[in-house]
Design a protein around this motif. Structure first.
Motif, PDB file in Angstrom:
ATOM      1  N   VAL A   1       0.825  -1.206   0.000  1.00 31.85           N
ATOM      2  CA  VAL A   1       0.000   0.000   0.000  1.00 31.85           C
ATOM      3  C   VAL A   1       0.862   1.261   0.000  1.00 31.85           C
ATOM      4  CG1 VAL A   1      -1.728   1.291   1.295  1.00 31.85           C
ATOM      5  CG2 VAL A   1      -1.858  -1.204   1.196  1.00 31.85           C
ATOM      6  N   ALA A   2       0.474   2.199  -0.871  1.00 27.89           N
ATOM      7  CA  ALA A   2       1.015   3.559  -0.845  1.00 27.89           C
ATOM      8  C   ALA A   2      -0.163   4.474  -0.527  1.00 27.89           C
ATOM      9  CB  ALA A   2       1.636   3.926  -2.188  1.00 27.89           C
ATOM     10  N   SER A   3      -0.009   5.355   0.436  1.00 28.31           N
ATOM     11  CA  SER A   3      -1.118   6.202   0.880  1.00 28.31           C
ATOM     12  C   SER A   3      -0.810   7.677   0.671  1.00 28.31           C
ATOM     13  CB  SER A   3      -1.399   5.973   2.367  1.00 28.31           C
ATOM     14  OG  SER A   3      -1.774   4.636   2.581  1.00 28.31           O
ATOM     15  N   GLY A   4      -1.876   8.467   0.559  1.00 26.73           N
ATOM     16  CA  GLY A   4      -1.724   9.902   0.418  1.00 26.73           C
ATOM     17  C   GLY A   4      -3.059  10.603   0.544  1.00 26.73           C
ATOM     18  N   GLY A   5      -3.070  11.872   0.197  1.00 26.70           N
ATOM     19  CA  GLY A   5      -4.274  12.678   0.294  1.00 26.70           C
ATOM     20  C   GLY A   5      -4.659  13.271  -1.045  1.00 26.70           C
ATOM     21  N   MET A   6      -5.764  13.986  -1.055  1.00 30.92           N
ATOM     22  CA  MET A   6      -6.261  14.630  -2.265  1.00 30.92           C
ATOM     23  C   MET A   6      -5.254  15.658  -2.778  1.00 30.92           C
ATOM     24  SD  MET A   6      -9.395  13.466  -2.960  1.00 30.92           S
ATOM     25  CE  MET A   6     -10.242  14.721  -3.882  1.00 30.92           C
TER      26      MET A   6
ATOM     27  N   ALA B   1       1.107   5.595 -10.726  1.00 30.70           N
ATOM     28  CA  ALA B   1       0.918   6.760  -9.858  1.00 30.70           C
ATOM     29  C   ALA B   1      -0.516   7.257 -10.044  1.00 30.70           C
ATOM     30  CB  ALA B   1       1.902   7.855 -10.218  1.00 30.70           C
ATOM     31  N   LEU B   2      -1.057   7.870  -9.005  1.00 32.89           N
ATOM     32  CA  LEU B   2      -2.430   8.349  -9.029  1.00 32.89           C
ATOM     33  C   LEU B   2      -2.530   9.631  -8.224  1.00 32.89           C
ATOM     34  CD1 LEU B   2      -5.491   7.671  -9.696  1.00 32.89           C
ATOM     35  CD2 LEU B   2      -5.553   6.572  -7.458  1.00 32.89           C
ATOM     36  N   SER B   3      -3.295  10.576  -8.744  1.00 33.47           N
ATOM     37  CA  SER B   3      -3.648  11.766  -7.968  1.00 33.47           C
ATOM     38  C   SER B   3      -5.134  12.012  -8.174  1.00 33.47           C
ATOM     39  CB  SER B   3      -2.825  12.979  -8.400  1.00 33.47           C
ATOM     40  OG  SER B   3      -3.123  13.324  -9.728  1.00 33.47           O
ATOM     41  N   LEU B   4      -5.807  12.396  -7.116  1.00 30.75           N
ATOM     42  CA  LEU B   4      -7.244  12.702  -7.185  1.00 30.75           C
ATOM     43  C   LEU B   4      -7.429  14.175  -6.868  1.00 30.75           C
ATOM     44  CD1 LEU B   4      -8.736   9.597  -5.353  1.00 30.75           C
ATOM     45  CD2 LEU B   4      -8.346   9.930  -7.792  1.00 30.75           C
ATOM     46  N   ASP B   5      -8.151  14.882  -7.752  1.00 30.97           N
ATOM     47  CA  ASP B   5      -8.323  16.313  -7.543  1.00 30.97           C
ATOM     48  C   ASP B   5      -9.750  16.713  -7.196  1.00 30.97           C
ATOM     49  OD1 ASP B   5      -9.620  16.432 -10.175  1.00 30.97           O
ATOM     50  OD2 ASP B   5      -7.593  16.321 -10.975  1.00 30.97           O
TER      51      ASP B   5
ATOM     52  N   TYR C   1     -29.876   8.436 -13.035  1.00 27.92           N
ATOM     53  CA  TYR C   1     -29.704   7.308 -12.106  1.00 27.92           C
ATOM     54  C   TYR C   1     -30.004   7.795 -10.695  1.00 27.92           C
ATOM     55  CZ  TYR C   1     -27.229   5.029 -15.916  1.00 27.92           C
ATOM     56  OH  TYR C   1     -26.900   4.464 -17.121  1.00 27.92           O
ATOM     57  N   THR C   2     -30.901   7.084 -10.042  1.00 25.21           N
ATOM     58  CA  THR C   2     -31.180   7.346  -8.630  1.00 25.21           C
ATOM     59  C   THR C   2     -30.597   6.193  -7.820  1.00 25.21           C
ATOM     60  OG1 THR C   2     -33.325   6.273  -8.778  1.00 25.21           O
ATOM     61  CG2 THR C   2     -33.261   8.668  -9.117  1.00 25.21           C
ATOM     62  N   SER C   3     -30.574   6.373  -6.520  1.00 27.61           N
ATOM     63  CA  SER C   3     -29.973   5.372  -5.654  1.00 27.61           C
ATOM     64  C   SER C   3     -30.632   5.417  -4.288  1.00 27.61           C
ATOM     65  CB  SER C   3     -28.471   5.639  -5.529  1.00 27.61           C
ATOM     66  OG  SER C   3     -27.896   4.784  -4.572  1.00 27.61           O
ATOM     67  N   SER C   4     -30.619   4.292  -3.598  1.00 30.73           N
ATOM     68  CA  SER C   4     -31.093   4.304  -2.213  1.00 30.73           C
ATOM     69  C   SER C   4     -30.044   4.946  -1.306  1.00 30.73           C
ATOM     70  CB  SER C   4     -31.394   2.882  -1.737  1.00 30.73           C
ATOM     71  OG  SER C   4     -30.226   2.083  -1.844  1.00 30.73           O
ATOM     72  N   GLY C   5     -28.821   5.094  -1.821  1.00 33.91           N
ATOM     73  CA  GLY C   5     -27.756   5.792  -1.104  1.00 33.91           C
ATOM     74  C   GLY C   5     -27.436   7.088  -1.814  1.00 33.91           C
ATOM     75  N   VAL C   6     -26.157   7.331  -2.026  1.00 30.17           N
ATOM     76  CA  VAL C   6     -25.697   8.515  -2.755  1.00 30.17           C
ATOM     77  C   VAL C   6     -24.635   8.089  -3.764  1.00 30.17           C
ATOM     78  CG1 VAL C   6     -26.195  10.173  -0.916  1.00 30.17           C
ATOM     79  CG2 VAL C   6     -23.970   9.040  -0.968  1.00 30.17           C
ATOM     80  N   TRP C   7     -24.369   8.984  -4.709  1.00 32.49           N
ATOM     81  CA  TRP C   7     -23.336   8.764  -5.719  1.00 32.49           C
ATOM     82  C   TRP C   7     -22.088   9.535  -5.323  1.00 32.49           C
ATOM     83  CZ3 TRP C   7     -24.164   5.240  -9.390  1.00 32.49           C
ATOM     84  CH2 TRP C   7     -25.481   4.885  -9.670  1.00 32.49           C
ATOM     85  N   VAL C   8     -20.940   8.880  -5.401  1.00 33.92           N
ATOM     86  CA  VAL C   8     -19.657   9.542  -5.184  1.00 33.92           C
ATOM     87  C   VAL C   8     -18.920   9.524  -6.518  1.00 33.92           C
ATOM     88  CG1 VAL C   8     -17.494   9.561  -3.911  1.00 33.92           C
ATOM     89  CG2 VAL C   8     -19.576   8.760  -2.780  1.00 33.92           C
ATOM     90  N   VAL C   9     -18.604  10.721  -7.026  1.00 38.16           N
ATOM     91  CA  VAL C   9     -17.925  10.875  -8.316  1.00 38.16           C
ATOM     92  C   VAL C   9     -16.535  11.442  -8.040  1.00 38.16           C
ATOM     93  CG1 VAL C   9     -17.979  11.990 -10.574  1.00 38.16           C
ATOM     94  CG2 VAL C   9     -20.117  11.250  -9.488  1.00 38.16           C
ATOM     95  N   VAL C  10     -15.512  10.683  -8.413  1.00 32.92           N
ATOM     96  CA  VAL C  10     -14.130  11.056  -8.122  1.00 32.92           C
ATOM     97  C   VAL C  10     -13.368  11.209  -9.436  1.00 32.92           C
ATOM     98  CG1 VAL C  10     -12.026  10.404  -6.900  1.00 32.92           C
ATOM     99  CG2 VAL C  10     -14.251   9.743  -5.972  1.00 32.92           C
ATOM    100  N   GLU C  11     -12.665  12.331  -9.576  1.00 32.09           N
ATOM    101  CA  GLU C  11     -11.846  12.577 -10.762  1.00 32.09           C
ATOM    102  C   GLU C  11     -10.395  12.722 -10.364  1.00 32.09           C
ATOM    103  OE1 GLU C  11     -13.760  15.188 -14.003  1.00 32.09           O
ATOM    104  OE2 GLU C  11     -14.352  16.074 -12.075  1.00 32.09           O
TER     105      GLU C  11
END
Length: 196
Positions: A36-41, A51-55, A73-83
């Motif tokens: 595992v390699a960890s980091g933040g936004m 390599a990965l970066s999320l903005d 699209y609806t959901s019984s929860g919520v949608w999380v959209v990550v770019e």
């Protein structure tokens, strides 16, 4: 008599050592777990192979997708959209595993309800030295949003594989009524609306 006492003590000591070894050794799943390699936004996190970066990480109750046709699209929860942006480091690589790890430890895989024509992960191939935009969409319960972490790996099937974990900054209070993902004809291949 003394010989029997020594033998009993040696047997008890051996049993204690074996008991200690049995309960302190790592499990097979720990030995073969991902590296595992960890980091933040907004920071580039590097594993051995990619390599990965999320903005951007956004949460909405409704997800609209426009790819020539519009679909809601609806959901019984919520949608999380990550770019973000991903890049292979040494050889061509596909990233096929993406998960939302909630604060409580429950993992939610990428949604399979959206059309594959959006060019979202999984499905893209990444080349060394050519960073590409990445889109991850999760469908999670509302209480799994706050403190969530995005987990990305080339595959979940290989032991000792690379895995990147990026802690997000979204909270349960950041929920938007609706988000639209619109397919573009040029790069980047999509736009998330309303833009911030």
């Amino acid at each position: 008599m003394m010989r029997m006492v020594r033998s009993a003590l040696a047997l008890l000591l051996a049993a204690a050592v074996l008991y200690g070894m049995q309960h302190t050794r790592p499990l097979y799943s720990d030995i073969t777990s991902p590296i595992v390699a960890s980091g933040g936004m907004n920071k580039r996190v590097e594993a051995r192979a990619f390599a990965l970066s999320l903005d951007s990480a956004r949460v909405a109750r409704v997800l609209n997708v426009e790819t020539g046709k519009s679909k809601t699209y609806t959901s019984s929860g919520v949608w999380v959209v990550v770019e973000g942006e991903a890049e292979a480091k040494f050889e061509t690589l596909g990233l096929t595993s993406g998960e939302w790890l909630s604060r409580s430890g429950i993992r939610y895989v990428l949604t399979d309800r959206l059309w594959a024509t959006i060019e979202m992960m999984p499905g893209d191939v990444y080349q060394p030295g050519l960073p590409r935009r990445v889109l991850l969409v999760f469908e999670v319960p509302e209480d799994a949003v706050a403190g969530g972490t995005v987990v990305v790996a080339p595959t979940k099937l290989l032991p000792l594989n690379d895995e990147i974990r990026i802690a997000t900054t979204v909270s349960g209070k950041d929920i938007e009524p609706a988000i639209t993902i619109r397919r573009n004809q040029e790069r980047p291949p999509w736009t998330v609306l309303p833009q911030r």
